[in-house]
Design a protein around this motif. Structure first.
Motif, PDB file in Angstrom:
ATOM      1  N   CYS A   1      -5.242  -3.218   2.830  1.00 45.13           N
ATOM      2  CA  CYS A   1      -5.066  -1.981   3.597  1.00 45.13           C
ATOM      3  C   CYS A   1      -6.039  -0.904   3.108  1.00 45.13           C
ATOM      4  CB  CYS A   1      -3.606  -1.520   3.490  1.00 45.13           C
ATOM      5  SG  CYS A   1      -3.161  -0.174   4.601  1.00 45.13           S
ATOM      6  N   CYS A   2      -5.590  -0.020   2.249  1.00 43.12           N
ATOM      7  CA  CYS A   2      -6.398   1.123   1.810  1.00 43.12           C
ATOM      8  C   CYS A   2      -7.315   0.818   0.627  1.00 43.12           C
ATOM      9  CB  CYS A   2      -5.498   2.309   1.474  1.00 43.12           C
ATOM     10  SG  CYS A   2      -4.666   2.987   2.922  1.00 43.12           S
ATOM     11  N   GLY A   3      -7.016  -0.212  -0.143  1.00 45.13           N
ATOM     12  CA  GLY A   3      -7.835  -0.542  -1.310  1.00 45.13           C
ATOM     13  C   GLY A   3      -9.312  -0.674  -1.001  1.00 45.13           C
TER      14      GLY A   3
ATOM     15  N   CYS B   1       0.837  -1.192   0.000  1.00 45.89           N
ATOM     16  CA  CYS B   1       0.000   0.000   0.000  1.00 45.89           C
ATOM     17  C   CYS B   1       0.877   1.249   0.000  1.00 45.89           C
ATOM     18  CB  CYS B   1      -0.903  -0.006   1.237  1.00 45.89           C
ATOM     19  SG  CYS B   1      -2.201   1.232   1.170  1.00 45.89           S
TER      20      CYS B   1
ATOM     21  N   SER C   1      -3.374   7.581   0.242  1.00 39.64           N
ATOM     22  CA  SER C   1      -3.435   6.617  -0.859  1.00 39.64           C
ATOM     23  C   SER C   1      -4.346   7.111  -1.971  1.00 39.64           C
ATOM     24  CB  SER C   1      -3.909   5.253  -0.358  1.00 39.64           C
ATOM     25  OG  SER C   1      -2.931   4.676   0.478  1.00 39.64           O
TER      26      SER C   1
ATOM     27  N   GLU D   1      -3.350   7.202  -5.770  1.00 38.88           N
ATOM     28  CA  GLU D   1      -4.107   6.376  -6.714  1.00 38.88           C
ATOM     29  C   GLU D   1      -5.065   7.169  -7.600  1.00 38.88           C
ATOM     30  OE1 GLU D   1      -3.642   3.074  -7.150  1.00 38.88           O
ATOM     31  OE2 GLU D   1      -2.020   3.178  -5.676  1.00 38.88           O
TER      32      GLU D   1
ATOM     33  N   GLU E   1      -0.278  -5.210   2.135  1.00 38.50           N
ATOM     34  CA  GLU E   1      -0.724  -5.229   0.744  1.00 38.50           C
ATOM     35  C   GLU E   1      -1.867  -4.228   0.556  1.00 38.50           C
ATOM     36  OE1 GLU E   1       0.521  -7.114  -1.818  1.00 38.50           O
ATOM     37  OE2 GLU E   1       2.062  -7.911  -0.490  1.00 38.50           O
ATOM     38  N   TYR E   2      -1.859  -3.533  -0.585  1.00 38.56           N
ATOM     39  CA  TYR E   2      -2.861  -2.519  -0.888  1.00 38.56           C
ATOM     40  C   TYR E   2      -4.285  -3.075  -0.764  1.00 38.56           C
ATOM     41  CZ  TYR E   2      -5.580   0.842  -3.629  1.00 38.56           C
ATOM     42  OH  TYR E   2      -6.526   1.735  -4.052  1.00 38.56           O
TER      43      TYR E   2
ATOM     44  N   SER F   1      -5.630   6.295   4.194  1.00 38.41           N
ATOM     45  CA  SER F   1      -6.419   6.066   2.987  1.00 38.41           C
ATOM     46  C   SER F   1      -6.536   7.347   2.155  1.00 38.41           C
ATOM     47  CB  SER F   1      -7.804   5.524   3.325  1.00 38.41           C
ATOM     48  OG  SER F   1      -8.609   6.493   3.969  1.00 38.41           O
TER      49      SER F   1
END
Length: 162
Positions: free
Chosen positions: A15-17, A4, A38, A42, A11-12, A35
């Motif tokens: 986490c924030c995904g 992330c 991120s 993103e 891992e993205y 987030s």
């Protein structure tokens, strides 16, 4: 899978995904802060507006946010401190430094952000930029024509003062 961008070393997709996609809510103020960082990385600009407290959305300029975020090369997030913002709290503060490059210039954005939880959801309220501290050099100053403190016997301006 990739880590992330928020710097959590998770891992993205774990986490924030899920927060950016709407599949999960942030459980803490720090999770929301991570987030939001991120989202800048993103390009999830709708999420930035949705995670902003409703009372502060009127002056949120999505187009300006998009232009600024897309012009930056996001390099990392460092969480310096948190105060409150845990699952049982209603308010919290997160102090962070976001590092990025803008037009090739390395920049650090140091901020203390305030968060509020309402109806079991965390929102970003506002932030206060932390001013850079002035560095005060310790010890005596060396004049340009003084002997160099390195002991070379040359003048400072012709030795270490270049």
């Amino acid at each position: 899978m990739s880590l992330c961008p928020c710097g959590s070393n998770i891992e993205y997709e774990q986490c924030c995904g899920p927060l950016l996609s709407g599949g999960r809510k942030a459980e803490t103020a720090e999770a929301l802060m991570r987030s939001r960082y991120s989202a800048f990385v993103e390009g999830a600009f709708d999420y930035l507006g949705e995670s902003l407290h409703p009372a502060h959305r009127a002056d949120h300029d999505v187009a300006a946010t998009r232009r600024w975020a897309e012009s930056a090369d996001w390099l990392g997030l460092e969480i310096l401190a948190t105060d409150g913002g845990k699952p049982g709290d209603d308010e919290g503060m997160v102090e962070f430094v976001a590092t990025y490059k803008d037009k090739g210039v390395l920049r650090k954005h140091h901020e203390r952000s305030r968060f509020r939880r309402e109806a079991d959801r965390w929102y970003f309220l506002d932030g206060e930029v932390v001013p850079a501290r002035t560095q005060i050099r310790e010890g005596p100053r060396v004049g340009r024509n003084a002997p160099c403190p390195c002991g070379s016997g040359r003048k400072y301006k012709k030795c270490c003062g270049r």
